[in-house]
Design an enzyme around this catalytic site. Sequence first.
Site, PDB file in Angstrom:
ATOM      1  N   PHE A 184       0.787  -1.089   0.068  1.00  0.00           N
ATOM      2  CA  PHE A 184      -0.143  -0.074   0.070  1.00  0.00           C
ATOM      3  C   PHE A 184       0.851   1.322   0.092  1.00  0.00           C
ATOM      4  CE2 PHE A 184      -2.519  -3.406   2.128  1.00  0.00           C
ATOM      5  CZ  PHE A 184      -3.557  -3.649   1.215  1.00  0.00           C
ATOM      6  N   LYS A 254      -6.466  -5.150  -1.671  1.00  0.00           N
ATOM      7  CA  LYS A 254      -5.702  -4.084  -2.498  1.00  0.00           C
ATOM      8  C   LYS A 254      -6.525  -3.797  -3.639  1.00  0.00           C
ATOM      9  CE  LYS A 254      -2.239  -1.932  -4.184  1.00  0.00           C
ATOM     10  NZ  LYS A 254      -1.964  -0.870  -3.563  1.00  0.00           N
ATOM     11  N   PHE A 299      -8.026  12.492   0.174  1.00  0.00           N
ATOM     12  CA  PHE A 299      -8.366  12.100  -1.275  1.00  0.00           C
ATOM     13  C   PHE A 299      -9.893  12.627  -1.663  1.00  0.00           C
ATOM     14  CE2 PHE A 299      -5.598   9.076  -3.150  1.00  0.00           C
ATOM     15  CZ  PHE A 299      -4.640   9.099  -2.092  1.00  0.00           C
ATOM     16  N   GLY A 303      -9.400  18.368  -9.056  1.00  0.00           N
ATOM     17  CA  GLY A 303      -8.284  18.609 -10.079  1.00  0.00           C
ATOM     18  C   GLY A 303      -8.496  17.770 -11.440  1.00  0.00           C
ATOM     19  N   CYS A 310      -0.956   2.891 -10.647  1.00  0.00           N
ATOM     20  CA  CYS A 310      -1.999   1.956  -9.749  1.00  0.00           C
ATOM     21  C   CYS A 310      -3.366   1.959 -10.331  1.00  0.00           C
ATOM     22  CB  CYS A 310      -1.620   1.760  -8.421  1.00  0.00           C
ATOM     23  SG  CYS A 310      -0.123   1.199  -8.199  1.00  0.00           S
ATOM     24  N   ARG A 377       3.781   7.243 -15.188  1.00  0.00           N
ATOM     25  CA  ARG A 377       2.605   6.197 -15.675  1.00  0.00           C
ATOM     26  C   ARG A 377       1.452   6.857 -15.582  1.00  0.00           C
ATOM     27  NH1 ARG A 377       5.214   0.782 -12.949  1.00  0.00           N
ATOM     28  NH2 ARG A 377       5.744   2.255 -11.253  1.00  0.00           N
TER      29      ARG A 377
HETATM   30  N1  LIG Z   1       4.255   1.775  -7.700  1.00  0.00           N
HETATM   31  C1  LIG Z   1       3.386   1.788  -6.694  1.00  0.00           C
HETATM   32  O1  LIG Z   1       3.201   3.006  -6.072  1.00  0.00           O
HETATM   33  C2  LIG Z   1       2.693   0.488  -6.018  1.00  0.00           C
HETATM   34  C3  LIG Z   1       2.220   0.697  -4.971  1.00  0.00           C
HETATM   35  C4  LIG Z   1       1.456  -0.666  -4.619  1.00  0.00           C
HETATM   36  C5  LIG Z   1       1.571  -1.721  -5.456  1.00  0.00           C
HETATM   37  N2  LIG Z   1       2.043  -1.655  -6.423  1.00  0.00           N
HETATM   38  C6  LIG Z   1       2.155  -2.888  -7.382  1.00  0.00           C
HETATM   39  O2  LIG Z   1       3.543  -3.744  -7.040  1.00  0.00           O
HETATM   40  C7  LIG Z   1       3.885  -4.146  -8.251  1.00  0.00           C
HETATM   41  C8  LIG Z   1       5.164  -3.531  -9.018  1.00  0.00           C
HETATM   42  O3  LIG Z   1       5.120  -1.779  -9.267  1.00  0.00           O
HETATM   43  P1  LIG Z   1       6.067  -1.039  -9.444  1.00  0.00           P
HETATM   44  O4  LIG Z   1       5.639   0.112  -9.503  1.00  0.00           O
HETATM   45  O5  LIG Z   1       7.443  -1.454  -8.357  1.00  0.00           O
HETATM   46  O6  LIG Z   1       6.651  -1.733 -10.994  1.00  0.00           O
HETATM   47  P2  LIG Z   1       8.041  -1.182 -11.624  1.00  0.00           P
HETATM   48  O7  LIG Z   1       7.634  -1.309 -13.017  1.00  0.00           O
HETATM   49  O8  LIG Z   1       8.539   0.023 -11.087  1.00  0.00           O
HETATM   50  O9  LIG Z   1       9.168  -2.391 -11.161  1.00  0.00           O
HETATM   51  C9  LIG Z   1       8.841  -3.644 -11.982  1.00  0.00           C
HETATM   52  C10 LIG Z   1      10.271  -4.214 -11.973  1.00  0.00           C
HETATM   53  O10 LIG Z   1      10.296  -5.647 -12.200  1.00  0.00           O
HETATM   54  C11 LIG Z   1      11.359  -5.945 -12.998  1.00  0.00           C
HETATM   55  N3  LIG Z   1      11.186  -7.194 -13.863  1.00  0.00           N
HETATM   56  C12 LIG Z   1      10.059  -7.694 -14.644  1.00  0.00           C
HETATM   57  N4  LIG Z   1      10.237  -8.909 -14.796  1.00  0.00           N
HETATM   58  C13 LIG Z   1      11.101  -9.259 -14.231  1.00  0.00           C
HETATM   59  C14 LIG Z   1      11.725 -10.845 -13.997  1.00  0.00           C
HETATM   60  N5  LIG Z   1      11.343 -11.682 -14.619  1.00  0.00           N
HETATM   61  N6  LIG Z   1      12.595 -11.030 -13.077  1.00  0.00           N
HETATM   62  C15 LIG Z   1      13.374 -10.031 -12.361  1.00  0.00           C
HETATM   63  N7  LIG Z   1      12.744  -8.629 -12.467  1.00  0.00           N
HETATM   64  C16 LIG Z   1      11.773  -8.297 -13.358  1.00  0.00           C
HETATM   65  C17 LIG Z   1      11.381  -4.829 -13.919  1.00  0.00           C
HETATM   66  O11 LIG Z   1      12.658  -4.787 -14.667  1.00  0.00           O
HETATM   67  C18 LIG Z   1      11.117  -3.725 -13.000  1.00  0.00           C
HETATM   68  O12 LIG Z   1      12.446  -3.156 -12.527  1.00  0.00           O
HETATM   69  C19 LIG Z   1       2.769  -3.864  -9.476  1.00  0.00           C
HETATM   70  O13 LIG Z   1       1.871  -4.974  -9.358  1.00  0.00           O
HETATM   71  C20 LIG Z   1       2.000  -2.751  -8.722  1.00  0.00           C
HETATM   72  O14 LIG Z   1       0.695  -2.809  -9.175  1.00  0.00           O
HETATM   73  C21 LIG Z   1       2.767  -0.558  -6.892  1.00  0.00           C
END
Ligand SMILES: NC(=O)c1ccc[n+]([C@@H]2O[C@H](COP(=O)([O-])OP(=O)(O)OC[C@H]3O[C@@H](n4cnc5c(N)ncnc54)[C@H](O)[C@@H]3O)[C@@H](O)[C@H]2O)c1
Length: 481
Positions: A184, A254, A299, A303, A310, A377
Amino acid sequence: MEVCVVGTGYVGLVTGTCLAYLGHSVVCVDIDERKIEMLRGGRSPIYEPGLDQLIASGIQRGNLKFSTDISKPVKESEIIFIAVGTPPLQSGRADLSYVKAVAQSIGRALDCERRRVIVNKSTVPIGSGNWVGMLVKEGLSENPAWLDKLSSAANAPTADLAANRRSNGGRPEDLFLVASNPEFLREGSAISDTFYPDRIVIGATDAYAAERLRALYEPIVEQTFTPPASAPRPADVAVIPVVTTDLASAEMIKYAANAFLATKISFANEIANICERVGADIKEVVRGFGLDSRIGPKFLNAGVGWGGSCFGKDVSALIDIAREYGYEPALLHSTVDVNKRQRHVAVQKLQESLKIIKGKTIGLLGLAFKPNTDDLRDAPAIEIASELIEMGARVKAYDPIANDACRRQYPELKIEYAADAMALAKDCDAIVIVTEWEEFRYLDLNQIGQAMNAKAIIDGRNLLDPQAVEEAGFKYRGIGR
Ligand SMILES: NC(=O)c1ccc[n+]([C@@H]2O[C@H](COP(=O)([O-])OP(=O)(O)OC[C@H]3O[C@@H](n4cnc5c(N)ncnc54)[C@H](O)[C@@H]3O)[C@@H](O)[C@H]2O)c1
């Protein structure tokens, strides 16, 4: 505990780094060699306040390592996190190809020395915990250590067979268990969110998996660690609630959280659009109804709409999940529709203000989807810039952090990047505040106005005081006021 985090993005990197800070031994794995190279050099590939220092101290202590090879850290770890991306497909469904590849590689890499907990931290559709279990088993079918174990179990004297089975002699669940631990954290305050979360959610079918995860998070749950300088403990933080539940409920928690937050913002935007028509001020309205303890003020900022990696993808994925089960989620559709419409409000206001857009110079203040991150994104700025360019405007932009990321990720977008707000203002016919970076609250409006061609501000985040802006000689248009 020994931990492997696969996927070193916004979630995996912060999780791994914070776990190392707490004293666990962590290896972060990614297929992106450039990222791993930077991280080994102590530099974070993403902008997240305080992260660089924590990475450097983890490397220095020797309990935070980075690798492109998954097999060694998987063998050496008791807890293996899957934290890769789950981006949206064209249909709205979550793309699970990265999760699939990782789950199979884990299965191929496991040895039979001890029992592991494989933890889905990526946001994944309901049922993915079971699916990951199946994929790890697929990987096991190509795993020499596992095949050896199976054949020695099969060849054991009958008397030994039962004992062999009990001591991990052929049951995959003795080798690994799958748990869900949705994340989260918010980009921009990710470290603080990791150390002081509102709750920790653990989904598991097996008490052992839940207990091991609980043990991993013990210092956070009990708040027994010394806070890092970059993330002091807020005064009101005590014991962190742990929600232990089944896999499907954890996965759903989630989606429900993100869908609710997105709906809250879309609701505020809907009310803002009505406010504008009836002559009310959304800021005052939210102040009034947000004080209701059943509602809360967070929230509810009107805007140019929500964005980021996400909300859009998770609401779409939840719609897709509901449809798969024959249910049409009307409220979620509206949440998305209101947001789509809201993205165009800035352009509509520019049209009202300037009449002709063609040939005009528009300055965008902010590109990232929200302040304190370089994440672009699904950022409203990208859509607004594209629309304006298509309409024949010259578009300039300034973001305190995300200029370079935008230049790199959207090379086809004909944006002129400015080094600061003053450089942005030069020759502009209007400025649009797209991201609520703190520094934009304190613009020197007199100087900005002198540099501009015509003095118009569209305040897409209701950041400024309309009266002060108008007193500085600007035409001001906010959202819902
Ligand atoms: N970004 C946020 O704020 C956030 C918050 C909560 C949950 N999430 C969830 O967490 C997950 C990750 O999000 P993120 O923003 O960190 O993504 P991201 O795109 O920043 O990072 C994902 C990483 O995974 C790597 N990757 C892909 N395939 C791979 C493999 N086979 N082996 C090793 N590494 C590999 C990529 O190179 C990348 O660095 C998603 O499901 C997202 O929905 C994200």
